[in-house]
Write a protein that holds these residues in place. Sequence first.
Motif, PDB file in Angstrom:
ATOM      1  N   GLY A  10       0.833  -1.200   0.000  1.00  0.00           N
ATOM      2  CA  GLY A  10       0.000   0.000   0.000  1.00  0.00           C
ATOM      3  C   GLY A  10       0.864   1.244   0.000  1.00  0.00           C
ATOM      4  O   GLY A  10       1.913   1.286   0.648  1.00  0.00           O
ATOM      5  N   VAL A  12       1.219   5.109   0.993  1.00  0.00           N
ATOM      6  CA  VAL A  12       0.745   6.206   1.824  1.00  0.00           C
ATOM      7  C   VAL A  12       1.258   7.470   1.129  1.00  0.00           C
ATOM      8  O   VAL A  12       2.393   7.891   1.336  1.00  0.00           O
ATOM      9  CB  VAL A  12       1.259   6.078   3.266  1.00  0.00           C
ATOM     10  N   CYS A  22      -6.463   8.855   0.875  1.00  0.00           N
ATOM     11  CA  CYS A  22      -7.254   7.736   1.376  1.00  0.00           C
ATOM     12  C   CYS A  22      -8.221   7.325   0.270  1.00  0.00           C
ATOM     13  O   CYS A  22      -8.842   8.184  -0.358  1.00  0.00           O
ATOM     14  CB  CYS A  22      -8.053   8.169   2.610  1.00  0.00           C
ATOM     15  N   GLU A  36      -8.768   2.387   2.392  1.00  0.00           N
ATOM     16  CA  GLU A  36      -7.461   1.740   2.339  1.00  0.00           C
ATOM     17  C   GLU A  36      -6.439   2.689   1.722  1.00  0.00           C
ATOM     18  O   GLU A  36      -6.795   3.719   1.145  1.00  0.00           O
ATOM     19  CB  GLU A  36      -7.526   0.456   1.507  1.00  0.00           C
ATOM     20  N   PHE A  37      -5.176   2.301   1.847  1.00  0.00           N
ATOM     21  CA  PHE A  37      -4.127   2.957   1.092  1.00  0.00           C
ATOM     22  C   PHE A  37      -4.066   2.244  -0.256  1.00  0.00           C
ATOM     23  O   PHE A  37      -4.091   1.017  -0.302  1.00  0.00           O
ATOM     24  CB  PHE A  37      -2.790   2.863   1.827  1.00  0.00           C
ATOM     25  N   LEU A  84       0.355  -7.031   4.639  1.00  0.00           N
ATOM     26  CA  LEU A  84       0.387  -5.717   4.003  1.00  0.00           C
ATOM     27  C   LEU A  84       1.649  -4.966   4.406  1.00  0.00           C
ATOM     28  O   LEU A  84       1.912  -4.786   5.593  1.00  0.00           O
ATOM     29  CB  LEU A  84      -0.845  -4.905   4.427  1.00  0.00           C
ATOM     30  N   THR A  86       3.352  -1.244   3.902  1.00  0.00           N
ATOM     31  CA  THR A  86       3.034   0.118   3.474  1.00  0.00           C
ATOM     32  C   THR A  86       4.311   0.951   3.382  1.00  0.00           C
ATOM     33  O   THR A  86       5.263   0.749   4.150  1.00  0.00           O
ATOM     34  CB  THR A  86       2.056   0.789   4.455  1.00  0.00           C
ATOM     35  N   TRP A 117     -11.593   2.112   8.104  1.00  0.00           N
ATOM     36  CA  TRP A 117     -10.472   1.490   7.395  1.00  0.00           C
ATOM     37  C   TRP A 117     -10.560  -0.028   7.390  1.00  0.00           C
ATOM     38  O   TRP A 117     -11.080  -0.643   8.319  1.00  0.00           O
ATOM     39  CB  TRP A 117      -9.161   1.898   8.052  1.00  0.00           C
ATOM     40  N   ASP A 121      -4.928  -2.104   7.483  1.00  0.00           N
ATOM     41  CA  ASP A 121      -4.330  -0.767   7.358  1.00  0.00           C
ATOM     42  C   ASP A 121      -4.185  -0.045   8.706  1.00  0.00           C
ATOM     43  O   ASP A 121      -3.413   0.906   8.815  1.00  0.00           O
ATOM     44  CB  ASP A 121      -5.194   0.105   6.441  1.00  0.00           C
ATOM     45  N   ALA A 124      -0.690   0.695  10.417  1.00  0.00           N
ATOM     46  CA  ALA A 124       0.057   1.735   9.696  1.00  0.00           C
ATOM     47  C   ALA A 124      -0.490   3.117  10.038  1.00  0.00           C
ATOM     48  O   ALA A 124       0.274   4.072  10.182  1.00  0.00           O
ATOM     49  CB  ALA A 124      -0.003   1.490   8.196  1.00  0.00           C
ATOM     50  N   ILE A 125      -1.811   3.222  10.190  1.00  0.00           N
ATOM     51  CA  ILE A 125      -2.429   4.509  10.521  1.00  0.00           C
ATOM     52  C   ILE A 125      -1.901   5.026  11.847  1.00  0.00           C
ATOM     53  O   ILE A 125      -1.590   6.213  11.986  1.00  0.00           O
ATOM     54  CB  ILE A 125      -3.966   4.366  10.539  1.00  0.00           C
TER      55      ILE A 125
END
Length: 138
Positions: A10, A12, A22, A36-37, A84, A86, A117, A121, A124-125
């Motif tokens: 993903g 960002v 986003c 999601e990214f 995932l 990122t 989300w 994800d 990562a947020i």
Amino acid sequence: MTKKKIHVVGAVIENDLGEILCAQRPEGKNLALKWEFPGGKIEADESPEDALKRELIEEMALDITIEDKITTTTHEYDFGIVELTTYFSKIKSGTVELLEHVQMKWLPAADIDTLDWAPADIPAIKIIKEKKGNRIEN
């Protein structure tokens, strides 16, 4: 039965204002209407970086520059186990076209957790908010 492991990446993507891109998944797909990214599956014999560049061209018609890795997380869904990874990214060229997603928003890092989300994800947020969300107050 063992669930299928799906390796995804993903992006960002941060704009010049420090806002994060986003993207909302389409209806009729796994995780419909979750945010999601942008990114997608890593194909056989493809590096994560190559996969991310390919996916952003396919999904949003964007050529991106990949910067620092944020994190790799694993989340078990009913359809499989998603791993995932990122990366912070910037747009090198192109204007966002929604070829796969139904909606997109540019949000300040401090506000990205206000959306619904996809679970993979979310770790990562939290990291993004720690790294980017406090920049203005400092």
